[in-house]
Design an enzyme around this catalytic site. Structure first.
Site, PDB file in Angstrom:
ATOM      1  CG  ASP A   1      -1.854   1.145   1.281  1.00  0.00           C
ATOM      2  OD1 ASP A   1      -1.475   2.255   0.864  1.00  0.00           O
ATOM      3  OD2 ASP A   1      -3.004   0.939   1.714  1.00  0.00           O
ATOM      4  CG  HIS A   2       1.332   4.309  -3.154  1.00  0.00           C
ATOM      5  ND1 HIS A   2       0.040   3.989  -3.444  1.00  0.00           N
ATOM      6  CD2 HIS A   2       1.442   5.639  -3.352  1.00  0.00           C
ATOM      7  CE1 HIS A   2      -0.601   5.085  -3.815  1.00  0.00           C
ATOM      8  NE2 HIS A   2       0.221   6.108  -3.771  1.00  0.00           N
TER       9      HIS A   2
ATOM     10  CG  HIS B   1      -4.287   4.560  -0.526  1.00  0.00           C
ATOM     11  ND1 HIS B   1      -3.375   3.528  -0.545  1.00  0.00           N
ATOM     12  CD2 HIS B   1      -4.504   4.879  -1.827  1.00  0.00           C
ATOM     13  CE1 HIS B   1      -3.055   3.256  -1.806  1.00  0.00           C
ATOM     14  NE2 HIS B   1      -3.731   4.051  -2.597  1.00  0.00           N
TER      15      HIS B   1
HETATM   16  C1  BG6 Z   1      -3.693   4.761  -6.232  1.00  0.00           C
HETATM   17  C2  BG6 Z   1      -5.064   4.865  -6.830  1.00  0.00           C
HETATM   18  O1  BG6 Z   1      -3.629   3.708  -5.307  1.00  0.00           O
HETATM   19  O2  BG6 Z   1      -3.359   5.961  -5.578  1.00  0.00           O
HETATM   20  C3  BG6 Z   1      -5.166   6.052  -7.772  1.00  0.00           C
HETATM   21  O3  BG6 Z   1      -5.378   3.673  -7.535  1.00  0.00           O
HETATM   22  C4  BG6 Z   1      -4.705   7.300  -7.068  1.00  0.00           C
HETATM   23  O4  BG6 Z   1      -6.500   6.211  -8.242  1.00  0.00           O
HETATM   24  C5  BG6 Z   1      -3.333   7.096  -6.423  1.00  0.00           C
HETATM   25  O5  BG6 Z   1      -4.648   8.347  -8.032  1.00  0.00           O
HETATM   26  C6  BG6 Z   1      -2.950   8.292  -5.583  1.00  0.00           C
HETATM   27  O6  BG6 Z   1      -1.637   8.117  -5.124  1.00  0.00           O
HETATM   28  P1  BG6 Z   1      -0.712   9.370  -4.835  1.00  0.00           P
HETATM   29  O7  BG6 Z   1       0.498   8.798  -4.203  1.00  0.00           O
HETATM   30  O8  BG6 Z   1      -0.470  10.036  -6.140  1.00  0.00           O
HETATM   31  O9  BG6 Z   1      -1.506  10.248  -3.927  1.00  0.00           O
END
Ligand code: BG6
Length: 465
Positions: free
Chosen positions: A142-143, A205
């Site tokens: 989960d980044h 997230h």
């Molecule tokens: C991803 C979603 O996990 O996270 C995307 O699938 C979203 O829809 C993205 O745009 C947002 O990540 P970050 O790091 O750019 O806020």
């Protein structure tokens, strides 16, 4: 690094693709000699899903790399595939003997979201994955957890003594978590039609942010200690009964509008999206947590595509002063704003962009009269540390190589987050999706009017990032 796929690519073509990616997305200017030495370790092999020995070449290439590059049997498998390809691939890798860990070596696997579509499919996926890997081998990425600002939430909470006494129902009125994005679905219409905002952002997230904000202090930072505390918090999240889903949530879908003065299409006009799609691109939810720390202090969550700006933030709104000595002797009605300008204190944790923390408190406006205005005390990452943060994936891939799963979601965490979200999905399905028969917010606005009414009903309002 061995790229494996079903297509025909030479090593050189694969290296050229990788170079293009690094040049486009890398944080640093690419130096020729650094690239050359990295590229020398890149290989491409083709596999055949249907042949009995379809992974033989991959196996031999990895064994050759073990000798040539010193990887010594250690492997990190990264599924860069659509979700439905994960299990067939895992099973074939297992049958080919590529998932077993010889003594003293590791084989780990990184699985991207979406991890299932609901609780039942996530459970089934966990069960099936365990036929090929043991839990310690599985890294569900989960980044958000790799973001510096998200890791700092743990430091903010557990490396500072002054906030903990306030971090509970007695002092906090409510918590708001907003993940707003300016972008639309960016060519991922087909995926988004399947997912929607709840599955795309809330289940993973945002629920991770809820867990980190609400959890108890782990006694140490070992992965299992931290993950145990997060799971405990997620288990205390009160399930929303499907019949209550409509009163506890708001859905929205964007129509055409303007972002930064530029016209942008509505969701239904995006590529891969049905012209009569009912998929939500915005969702707001009220969450109650049934434990001693949080009973009676709701968490409000919202996320949306095509909002006026990109902003992920957590706002902690503290309770009002119990009595204002500045407002004369007229008693205040519940929820009314005192005429003397006293607003509740806010602690705003900005995850991105403008990474930082703001504490808002009342101060006397200079002058003869006693007038009060809220002012900000700010911490900005950019000015405090003067260095660029590593990308979330850099951190997480390295953690996986080092065998540190702290910032990855464990099986039970994912299932608990699904338990909560699945009940909402069930409720939406059981009750006709009357609210998004037609798009109900214009691109470039803060979501449907109903989302504001939703907060106003509780005498509260969304913070504008
Ligand atoms: C991803 C979603 O996990 O996270 C995307 O699938 C979203 O829809 C993205 O745009 C947002 O990540 P970050 O790091 O750019 O806020």
């Amino acid at each position: 690094m061995v790229g494996a796929g079903r297509g025909d690519l030479t090593d050189e073509e694969f290296r050229a693709d990788m170079r293009e990616g690094v040049e486009k997305y890398g944080r640093m200017h690419l130096q020729a000699e650094v690239w050359e030495s990295f590229a020398a370790g890149l290989r491409y092999v083709k596999y055949d899903m249907d042949a009995a020995d379809g992974f033989e070449l991959l196996k031999r290439t990895l064994e050759a790399a073990d000798r040539a590059r010193g990887t010594a049997g250690n492997r990190l498998i990264y599924f860069s595939t659509p979700p439905n390809a994960v299990m067939p691939l895992a099973e074939r890798l297992c049958a080919a003997g590529l998932t077993a860990q010889a003594p003293g070596t590791f084989v780990r696997v990184i699985i991207e979201k979406p991890f299932g579509r609901d609780l039942a499919t996530a459970r089934a996926l966990n069960e099936r994955l365990h036929t090929a890997f043991i839990e310690e081998q599985i890294y569900r990425i989960d980044h958000y957890l790799g973001k510096e600002t998200v890791q700092n939430l743990l430091v903010f909470r557990f490396a500072n003594g002054i906030f903990e006494p306030l971090w509970n129902r007695q002092y906090i009125d409510h918590v708001q978590i907003t993940v707003a994005e300016e972008i639309g679905v960016e060519g991922r219409g087909a995926y988004y039609e399947e997912a929607g905002a709840l599955r795309d952002i809330v289940q993973n997230h945002i629920m991770q942010l809820v867990a980190i904000m609400g959890m108890e202090a782990p006694s140490n930072f070992h992965a299992e200690m931290v993950r145990d505390e997060k799971v405990k918090l997620l288990r205390a999240v009160r399930p929303i009964h499907p019949d209550d889903a409509l009163s506890h949530s708001v859905r929205g879908q964007y129509s055409a509008g303007f972002i930064d003065g530029e016209p942008v299409p509505g969701y239904r006009e995006e590529k891969g999206v049905a012209p009569d799609s009912l998929r939500e691109t915005f969702v707001a939810i009220k969450v109650d947590i049934d434990n001693w720390r949080w009973a009676g202090t709701p968490f409000y969550l919202r996320t949306g595509k095509r909002m006026p700006k990109r902003a992920t933030e957590i706002v902690i709104q503290f309770r009002r002063v119990p009595h204002s000595p500045f407002a004369g002797s007229v008693p205040l009605a519940e929820g009314a704003v005192p005429a003397d300008g006293i607003e509740p204190n806010l602690l705003i944790l900005r995850i991105q962009p403008d990474e930082g923390i703001t504490l808002r408190f009342g101060a006397k406006i200079p002058g003869q009269a006693l007038r009060i205005e809220s002012v900000n005390m700010d911490f900005m990452y950019g000015t405090a540390f003067r260095q660029q943060s590593p990308d979330a994936y850099e951190r997480l891939l390295l953690d996986c190589m080092l065998g540190d799963p702290t910032l990855f979601a464990r099986e039970d965490e994912v299932e608990e987050a699904w338990r909560f979200c699945t009940a909402i999905l069930d409720g939406w399905r059981a009750h006709p999706p009357d609210r998004i028969h037609s798009p109900n917010y214009a691109a470039g606005t803060w979501g449907p009017d109903e989302a504001h009414a939703f907060m106003a009903r509780d005498g509260r309002a969304w913070h504008v990032p």
